[in-house]
Design an enzyme around this catalytic site. Sequence first.
Site, short mmCIF file in Angstrom:
data_model
loop_
_atom_site.label_atom_id
_atom_site.label_comp_id
_atom_site.label_asym_id
_atom_site.label_seq_id
_atom_site.Cartn_x
_atom_site.Cartn_y
_atom_site.Cartn_z
N GLY A 1 0.79 -1.22 0.00
CA GLY A 1 0.00 0.00 0.00
C GLY A 1 0.82 1.27 0.00
N TYR B 1 9.01 3.56 -0.55
CA TYR B 1 9.79 2.34 -0.25
C TYR B 1 11.15 2.37 -0.95
CZ TYR B 1 6.82 -0.80 2.53
OH TYR B 1 6.13 -1.41 3.54
N HIS C 1 12.67 -1.51 -0.82
CA HIS C 1 12.63 -2.43 -1.95
C HIS C 1 13.86 -3.33 -1.96
CE1 HIS C 1 9.51 -0.17 -4.65
NE2 HIS C 1 8.95 -0.86 -3.69
#
Length: 194
Positions: A131, A137, A143
């Site tokens: 989300g 991220y 990631h």
Amino acid sequence: MNHLIVYAHPHEGSFNHAILDTAAAALKDKGHEVHVRDLYKLGFNPVLSPADTAAMREGNTPADIAAEQEYLRNADVITFVYPIWWTGLPAILKGYVDRTFSYGFAYQYNAEGGIDKLFTGKKAVIVNTHGTPGKVYEAIGMHNSLKQTSGGGIFEFCGVEVLEHFLFGGVGSGAGDEERSRMLAQVKEKFSSL
């Protein structure tokens, strides 16, 4: 080619389910044998119990674990499709890994103190949704962390080559229909090319 998809999302109408359907259809269109293990529909027990570990030490793998290990054993390509919850795997999928990627089946230590990677030769694809917007991220290094823990810490540890790791961000918090269509097109393209 024998392709196993391990799917972990509780809602039938989720975007993850659209990813599952897209991947499976692309593989079938190319003539692959596809096996989907929907962990929630199966009611898979994610808890690695003392009884499980004792039985496996004695060479008596519990039936539910042995059944899933047979799918893993026969797979040329293993795909995990799951949402990122609290920066990790849903508990049911983590439990699947705990119980099925077991010592002596997926990996073992050798006499030289190294690791025998017993899944060497297999390939993997990981498809994640989250989300949090992807830019967030990416900026905080999440990631890379997710790729390291799932790709490296699970698959590569056992000898599996990760072909692709999709991280689709903003799902549920900003990705509109056009963006979701683009994501599904990426999934279709990848699975059509395997």
